[in-house]
Design a protein around this motif. Structure first.
Motif, PDB file in Angstrom:
ATOM      1  N   ALA A  53      34.056  60.281  58.766  1.00 31.97           N
ATOM      2  CA  ALA A  53      35.109  60.139  59.825  1.00 31.97           C
ATOM      3  C   ALA A  53      34.730  58.886  61.004  1.00 31.97           C
ATOM      4  O   ALA A  53      35.561  57.926  60.725  1.00 31.97           O
ATOM      5  CB  ALA A  53      35.415  61.138  60.024  1.00 31.97           C
ATOM      6  N   GLU A  54      33.593  58.750  60.818  1.00 39.81           N
ATOM      7  CA  GLU A  54      33.223  58.231  61.626  1.00 39.81           C
ATOM      8  C   GLU A  54      33.011  56.440  60.412  1.00 39.81           C
ATOM      9  O   GLU A  54      33.675  55.650  61.823  1.00 39.81           O
ATOM     10  CB  GLU A  54      31.480  58.029  62.040  1.00 39.81           C
ATOM     11  N   ARG A  57      36.801  55.649  61.036  1.00 41.38           N
ATOM     12  CA  ARG A  57      37.289  55.513  61.765  1.00 41.38           C
ATOM     13  C   ARG A  57      36.577  53.001  62.495  1.00 41.38           C
ATOM     14  O   ARG A  57      37.554  52.399  62.646  1.00 41.38           O
ATOM     15  CB  ARG A  57      36.433  55.881  63.377  1.00 41.38           C
ATOM     16  N   VAL A 101      43.657  56.015  56.474  1.00 39.34           N
ATOM     17  CA  VAL A 101      43.574  57.105  56.416  1.00 39.34           C
ATOM     18  C   VAL A 101      44.112  58.296  55.751  1.00 39.34           C
ATOM     19  O   VAL A 101      43.964  58.968  55.816  1.00 39.34           O
ATOM     20  CB  VAL A 101      45.435  57.515  57.412  1.00 39.34           C
ATOM     21  N   LYS A 105      41.909  62.195  54.577  1.00 39.26           N
ATOM     22  CA  LYS A 105      43.223  63.201  54.649  1.00 39.26           C
ATOM     23  C   LYS A 105      42.225  63.668  52.771  1.00 39.26           C
ATOM     24  O   LYS A 105      42.666  64.727  53.761  1.00 39.26           O
ATOM     25  CB  LYS A 105      44.257  63.045  54.533  1.00 39.26           C
ATOM     26  N   GLY A 111      41.657  66.499  59.586  1.00 38.03           N
ATOM     27  CA  GLY A 111      41.116  65.016  61.010  1.00 38.03           C
ATOM     28  C   GLY A 111      41.525  64.350  61.018  1.00 38.03           C
ATOM     29  O   GLY A 111      43.363  64.461  61.076  1.00 38.03           O
ATOM     30  N   GLU A 112      41.255  62.879  61.567  1.00 40.28           N
ATOM     31  CA  GLU A 112      41.854  62.247  62.175  1.00 40.28           C
ATOM     32  C   GLU A 112      43.384  61.945  61.646  1.00 40.28           C
ATOM     33  O   GLU A 112      43.467  61.201  60.512  1.00 40.28           O
ATOM     34  CB  GLU A 112      40.848  60.998  63.280  1.00 40.28           C
ATOM     35  N   SER A 113      44.482  61.312  62.281  1.00 39.45           N
ATOM     36  CA  SER A 113      46.094  60.919  62.129  1.00 39.45           C
ATOM     37  C   SER A 113      45.673  59.718  61.881  1.00 39.45           C
ATOM     38  O   SER A 113      44.829  58.748  63.023  1.00 39.45           O
ATOM     39  CB  SER A 113      46.988  61.919  62.849  1.00 39.45           C
ATOM     40  N   GLU A 115      48.008  57.208  63.966  1.00 41.11           N
ATOM     41  CA  GLU A 115      47.885  57.484  65.025  1.00 41.11           C
ATOM     42  C   GLU A 115      46.402  57.421  66.501  1.00 41.11           C
ATOM     43  O   GLU A 115      46.605  56.649  67.130  1.00 41.11           O
ATOM     44  CB  GLU A 115      48.934  58.582  65.930  1.00 41.11           C
ATOM     45  N   ALA A 116      45.744  58.999  65.537  1.00 42.69           N
ATOM     46  CA  ALA A 116      44.865  58.230  66.591  1.00 42.69           C
ATOM     47  C   ALA A 116      43.537  57.394  66.260  1.00 42.69           C
ATOM     48  O   ALA A 116      43.118  57.599  66.968  1.00 42.69           O
ATOM     49  CB  ALA A 116      43.747  60.369  66.489  1.00 42.69           C
ATOM     50  N   LEU A 117      43.471  57.041  65.171  1.00 41.68           N
ATOM     51  CA  LEU A 117      42.983  55.860  64.811  1.00 41.68           C
ATOM     52  C   LEU A 117      42.948  55.048  65.071  1.00 41.68           C
ATOM     53  O   LEU A 117      42.692  53.614  65.796  1.00 41.68           O
ATOM     54  CB  LEU A 117      43.463  56.112  63.180  1.00 41.68           C
ATOM     55  N   LYS A 120      42.271  54.185  68.732  1.00 40.81           N
ATOM     56  CA  LYS A 120      41.044  54.181  69.409  1.00 40.81           C
ATOM     57  C   LYS A 120      40.196  52.671  68.407  1.00 40.81           C
ATOM     58  O   LYS A 120      39.188  52.428  68.143  1.00 40.81           O
ATOM     59  CB  LYS A 120      40.230  55.070  68.843  1.00 40.81           C
TER      60      LYS A 120
END
Length: 202
Positions: A53-54, A57, A101, A105, A111-113, A115-117, A120
């Protein structure tokens, strides 16, 4: 012709590269242009223990920054063909973000959507580890024609491909390594598409 280069050539051919050469005489026989930059360049962007995930991102942030770079670059030209190509390149980065994305998933459905990504993603670091402000200053002269712009885009994607592979050599997390290989493969596909576009514009 050395054993390591032969293995490397076979590895590249196995990964889908259609034009691979193994130089007789090895690196000492090379008489062409020489790349510059330490092998460790930009490896400090990762610690080596990142989770998938990191890494996703981080990659999303660099894709986002490159898209923003193409949008900003439109302000330094009045050539409509170049502006159109910059638009195209920016849209391709959006597709890369969508891929990241979906990749996230596939690993963690919760995990992060996107929109969240996106929230950030504020960063000045382009794919390949380039600083966006410095990169524009140094390379504005290569944005005077569509073929030159495509050459520049291919250089960035090549650096990104290389950086993701070097990240994979630093990580100790096997799942993260697989993710980095997948992202690098995505860059390879992008590079091939840009090459075809470059040939069409030649």
């Amino acid at each position: 012709m050395g054993g390591r280069s032969r293995v490397a050539a076979q590895l590249l051919a196995g990964r889908g590269f259609r034009e691979v050469y193994n130089l007789s005489g090895g690196i000492k026989a090379w008489e062409g242009k020489v790349a510059e930059g330490p092998v460790e360049l930009n490896l400090d962007m990762v610690r080596g223990d990142e989770t998938p995930a990191e890494i996703i991102r981080l990659a999303y942030g660099m894709e986002h920054s490159l898209g923003e770079f193409y949008e900003t670059a439109k302000s330094v030209t009045k050539d409509s063909d170049i502006v159109t190509m910059l638009d195209t390149l920016s849209k391709v980065e959006n597709k890369h973000k969508a891929y990241l994305v979906e990749l996230g998933k596939s690993i963690d459905p919760g995990g992060e959507s996107g929109e969240a990504l996106e929230i950030k993603a504020a960063s000045n670091t382009l794919e390949g580890g380039f600083n966006s402000v410095d990169f524009l200053k140094k390379n504005e002269r290569f944005m005077q024609s569509v073929p030159d712009l495509l050459d520049l885009a291919m250089m960035v994607e090549t650096q990104a491909f290389d950086l993701y592979f070097r990240f994979s050599g630093k990580t100790g997390n096997e799942q993260t390594k697989v993710v980095l290989y997948k992202i690098a493969d995505e860059e390879k596909g992008h590079l091939a598409a840009l090459g075809a576009l470059r040939d069409a514009k030649a």
